[in-house]
Design a protein around this motif. Structure first.
Motif, PDB file in Angstrom:
ATOM      1  N   SER A  86     -70.586  44.834  -1.050  1.00 47.22           N
ATOM      2  CA  SER A  86     -71.365  44.928   0.185  1.00 47.22           C
ATOM      3  C   SER A  86     -71.353  43.610   0.941  1.00 47.22           C
ATOM      4  O   SER A  86     -71.213  43.574   2.175  1.00 47.22           O
ATOM      5  N   GLN A 137     -69.864  42.948   4.625  1.00 49.25           N
ATOM      6  CA  GLN A 137     -70.718  42.375   5.667  1.00 49.25           C
ATOM      7  C   GLN A 137     -69.978  41.272   6.412  1.00 49.25           C
ATOM      8  O   GLN A 137     -70.077  41.147   7.637  1.00 49.25           O
ATOM      9  N   TYR A 185     -68.737  40.978  10.530  1.00 50.96           N
ATOM     10  CA  TYR A 185     -68.918  39.828  11.413  1.00 50.96           C
ATOM     11  C   TYR A 185     -67.593  39.272  11.930  1.00 50.96           C
ATOM     12  O   TYR A 185     -67.576  38.263  12.634  1.00 50.96           O
ATOM     13  N   SER A 223     -70.947  50.446   4.214  1.00 53.42           N
ATOM     14  CA  SER A 223     -70.609  49.912   5.529  1.00 53.42           C
ATOM     15  C   SER A 223     -71.088  50.832   6.629  1.00 53.42           C
ATOM     16  O   SER A 223     -71.393  51.998   6.404  1.00 53.42           O
TER      17      SER A 223
END
Length: 955
Positions: A23, A27, A31, A58
């Protein structure tokens, strides 16, 4: 390919750490950072399931999934990449480039296309089973990974643990030299997670005996577990006697690729049942070329070569399947040959015990009953002396069975059962020990004093295995048997445990009996009898006279005597009553004390069964004051190995409470079902909160009738009040208030439910209180629960304007250090203030925000959802009010510390948060807030915050 933004219904079990890592990487992709993750592990361990879990981790992404295939007679360039883009439509973005094996610029074309795709949304490119990848796929991946620009692209690759593919190993070595390459080695599931996986496969809580069997065979390999469990009924207690064909095929996949000679030598290796050197295998088989054949098995991933020079199968299930594939006669023949070989190797070397065990095992499997019995006894004796108690227990168990086939054997059944019982006690195998004791008690010639000792131990084991609570009748039988010698330590022990049972039953004269037992035990000088007698006196001091300091001293003496006797049941018994005498079980002091006693028990090398018991007791305490993260860790540790039924049930009850509060209602029911399975009669086990937890779980499911019935069952149980007795009447009133509210909303008749409510108030004007001298914290908790009872009755009677009452209840629970109940009261307070009250919205917003803070800290999702829904419907802003200490200093008559604490109160912080920020105790915070309430004339923290905010605004 799919573009996904939702969350699937399936969730991986036992992979919390790995999912967190995945995860976090995804993440970073969201970005705009490119990431690469290599996931390695054995076949079937769950690599594919983990990387496919991206859809639940996601947000909206374009997911490209391709898999490599083990093609042998042909090669398809870019196979995995072709499969990854198959099915893309115009709605997904620019079309992928058309590639062929003759195109040199394929890496550039794919890289450019991914740039365009990433400009629309993040992309996850997964390549599964990299060990079968063609060279062209590896080249493209190398290009993408080595030259990644800043773009939201995650590349996930799975690969088997296999050192035989030199081309892949070189590629992996090159990849690992690149920066920002993350790796994750996936290990098999542990016992707890295997049980969770089985629960999902069976759609039911699996019986513990089935979990044990499956885990012993699959060792946590998720794929093999699925194959073993497939087709079993939901209530199965054991696996099938024969392995299904698909399991055999999966297990032997690598073995079948070996040459006929290598298959034969590995089949003989399987018969040995344990790692063996090439020289030993050569001596048994008479085959000169053993070493190259074993090397072939290692290269295929079928067997592993250890640094000690021994060889054994990569997964033990391979050995089991291979041995079963032999005919019974062939197996017996090879077992006999192994037995004779090991007899020639018997020396005084450090491996002597291992050789003795091997001889005993092979004679048994060869059908040599007399030799197997002799060698089992010899091996058991040396294993016990060498610290191999589990091995000793297994061999003695076999010896008892063999003795029944050999009536003329020189060893007696009683002697074998006594040795078995002792070995089982030393290893914490409580079911085994109880079985041995039951058989010993069938012997009419057993001496009376030995009978008394066994009857007492049977009481403990019936309790520990969930069969029956401590029985006064069993204690009386032990005393009668030991009365042949009233000066014996067995008589003192029997009296002590009769007093123990009588104290729980509320029998008159139990305390005097405990004192008599202690006097006799001290005179006998026997540590075990003395331990139980001192702990019985500790119970008596709490039950009757409520002298906690005296009780703590008695329990400590009992614990020290237990250490001398090395009686672990006595140790945890004494440690539990030490903690009970120290503070109420919901206090941090209680949990910390048990933690210290558990650490000492570990230093004494006690079995897991008893360490787990203290851990389970500690976790129930930590849950009460909100340390839920520690609870999860401890429950996993408790259930990581078989803790025994009583500890398993206690841990499950704690897990059920936590799951109910945090919104996992189905999981809560599953834990409760497991506890019910372990214990035949739950209400009689007064030390465990079966009925209170049953009521809480039913409330979490919205089953208010069952919640009420469970609470009333516990409230009317015989003997002294059960654990969590203080919660029973408030739970019953809450269930009735919910039920009456539902009936009113539906226009139904509420007469029956209201009659039950009035009967409840008549029969129980106050909550039920536990035994023992009340501490300050206990009094505050009882007061808070009594206030909860009163306001729930008011809610049931239809009193709408109860907001101020609920605020007082929330404040009382904060003072009592019960954060779960405080959160619930905050929701009810905000609901009453905003829906029915005529009070300040600032007051409602303050208590609502505080409830949200608590629900977030506790991850109490149902209450969090209710509070958020209430805030949205009432249009309450959720922004924090921050007030500086400088501003608060404008208020007159306050000390500097009171001003400091008031600034935190206005900001909506909890007692714990204030204490942590100011490095003081929660009790000190509570004292300062009491002074602030007195100086400002306010009734509770919410009123205090509102008064101060208004004073600052007006000033």
């Amino acid at each position: 390919m799919e573009t996904r933004g939702g969350v699937p219904n399936t969730v991986l079990v036992g992979r919390e750490r790995e999912l967190a890592i995945l995860s976090a990487l995804l993440q970073r992709t969201a970005y705009g950072d490119p990431v690469t993750l290599l996931v390695s592990g054995d076949p079937g361990v769950g690599k594919t399931a983990l990387v496919r879990a991206t859809r639940q981790l996601s947000g909206p992404v374009t997911e490209l999934y391709g898999t490599c295939l083990p093609l042998t007679s042909l090669s398809v360039p870019f196979l995995a990449l072709r499969s990854a883009v198959r099915g893309l439509g115009p709605q997904d973005g620019p079309p992928p480039p058309r590639v062929s094996e003759t195109t040199d610029d394929v890496p550039y074309l794919i890289d450019t296309w991914l740039d365009e795709l990433c400009a629309i949304r993040p992309v996850i490119l997964t390549v599964d089973d990299l060990q079968w990848a063609d060279q062209s796929t590896l080249d493209v991946l190398m290009y993408l990974i080595a030259g990644q620009a800043r773009r939201p692209l995650a590349i996930l690759c799975t690969v088997r643990n296999d050192d035989s593919n030199d081309r892949l190993q070189r590629w992996l070595a090159d990849i690992r030299r690149l920066p920002d390459i993350a790796e994750l080695s996936l290990e098999p599931l542990d016992r707890v997670a295997t049980g969770e996986q089985m629960a999902g496969l069976l759609d039911a809580t699996p019986h513990q005996s089935l979990v044990e069997e499956v885990y012993s065979h699959t060792r946590g390999n998720a794929y093999l577990t699925r194959l073993v469990v497939a087709g079993l009924p939901r209530d199965a207690r054991h696996i099938r006697p024969d392995f299904p064909d698909d399991l055999r095929a999966a297990v032997l996949q690598s073995w079948r690729r070996l040459s006929p000679e290598a298959r034969r030598v590995t089949q003989i290796l399987a018969v040995n049942g344990a790692p063996i050197t090439a020289d030993d295998l050569r001596a048994v088989t008479g085959m000169d070329e053993v070493l190259p054949l074993l090397a072939e098995g290692v290269g295929a991933g079928t067997i592993d070569a250890a640094s000690t020079g021994t060889y054994w199968f990569h997964h033990p299930l391979i050995a089991e399947v291979l041995e079963r594939s032999m005919t019974p006669d062939a197996r017996r023949q090879w077992h006999a040959m192994f037995a004779r070989h090991y007899e020639t190797k018997l020396t005084d070397s450090p491996a002597r015990i291992e050789v003795l065990v091997a001889i005993a095992d092979h004679h048994d499997r060869a059908g040599h009953a007399a030799e197997a019995l002799d060698w089992a006894l010899t091996a058991a004796a040396e294993a016990g002396e060498g610290g191999g108690r589990p091995e000793m227990l297994r061999l003695l168990r076999r010896a008892v069975a063999l003795r029944k086939e050999l009536p003329d054997a020189p060893v007696s059944v009683r002697g074998l059962l006594s040795r078995l019982r002792t070995a089982a006690e030393a290893t914490g195998a409580q079911e085994e020990e109880l079985g041995a004791i039951e058989q010993l008690l069938e012997d009419p010639d057993l001496p009376a004093l030995e009978v008394a000792e066994l009857l007492v131990r049977r009481m403990h084991l019936r309790f520990s295995t969930g069969r029956a609570f401590l029985s006064v009748e069993d204690g009386q039988a032990a005393v009668r048997s030991a009365a042949v010698d009233m000066s014996s330590w067995q008589y003192a022990l029997s009296l002590a445990e009769l007093a123990h049972a009588e104290l729980w039953a509320g029998t008159e004269g139990a305390s005097a009996r405990a004192q008599e037992a202690l006097d006799l035990a001290v005179r006998s000088g026997h540590a075990r009898a003395t331990s139980y007698a001192y702990t019985a006196m500790a119970m008596a001091a709490m039950f009757d006279q409520r002298r906690n300091e005296e009780a703590f001293d008695h329990a400590t003496r009992g614990l020290e005597a237990a250490v001398i006797a090395r009686d672990w049941w006595a140790y945890v018994h004494a440690a539990s009553w030490e903690a009970n005498a120290l503070e109420i079980w919901t206090a941090q002091e209680f949990a910390n004390h048990l933690s210290g006693r558990r650490e000492r028990l570990a230093e004494l090398r006690a079995p897991h069964t008893y360490l787990a018991f203290l851990s389970a007791s500690e976790s129930s305490s930590r849950l009460a004051f909100g340390d839920w993260a520690s609870v999860l860790d401890q429950i996993r540790s408790v259930l990581g190995s078989d803790p025994g039924p009583v500890t398993d049930a206690q841990a499950r009850l704690t897990a059920a409470r936590l799951s109910a509060w945090q919104g996992n209602a189905a999981e809560a029911r599953a834990h409760l079902a497991r506890a019910d399975e372990l214990f035949g009669e739950r209400t009689e086990f007064l030390a465990f909160p079966f009925d209170a937890v049953r009521s809480e779980v039913a409330l979490a499911h919205g089953d208010n009738r069952s919640a009420y019935e469970a609470a009333i069952t516990g409230a009317t149980s015989r003997g002294i009040p059960p654990t969590m007795c203080e919660w029973l009447i408030p739970l019953a009133s809450s269930a009735l208030a919910n039920l009456i509210g539902e009936q009113r909303d539906a226009g139904q008749d509420t007469a029956d439910a209201l009659e039950r409510l009035e009967n409840l108030v008549t029969d129980f004007p106050t909550i039920i209180r536990d035994i023992g001298a009340p501490s300050d914290l206990y009094e505050r908790q009882c007061s808070a629960l009594q206030d909860l009872y009163a306001v729930e009755v008011a809610r049931a009677r239809g009193h709408a304007d109860t907001g101020i009452q609920w605020i007082a209840v929330a404040d009382a629970f904060a003072d009592a250090r019960l954060p779960w109940e405080e959160t619930y009261a905050c929701w009810r307070a905000a609901e009453a203030l905003l829906t029915h009250g005529h009070h300040s919205r600032d007051q409602a917003a303050s208590v609502l925000r505080h409830g949200l803070d608590l629900s977030e800290q506790l991850r109490a999702r149902p209450l969090q959802a209710l509070l958020l829904s209430l805030a949205e419907s009432a249009r309450v802003p959720l922004g924090r009010v921050e007030v500086t200490n400088t501003a608060v200093s404008a208020l007159h008559g306050l000390t500097p510390r009171e001003r400091e604490i008031l600034s935190h109160v206005i900001a909506g912080r909890t007692y714990a948060e204030i204490a942590h920020a100011l490095v003081i105790s929660e009790k000190t915070v509570s004292s300062h807030i009491s002074n602030l309430l007195r100086k400002t004339g306010t009734a509770n923290r919410v009123d205090l915050a509102r008064f101060a905010t208004r004073a600052l605004r007006e000033g």
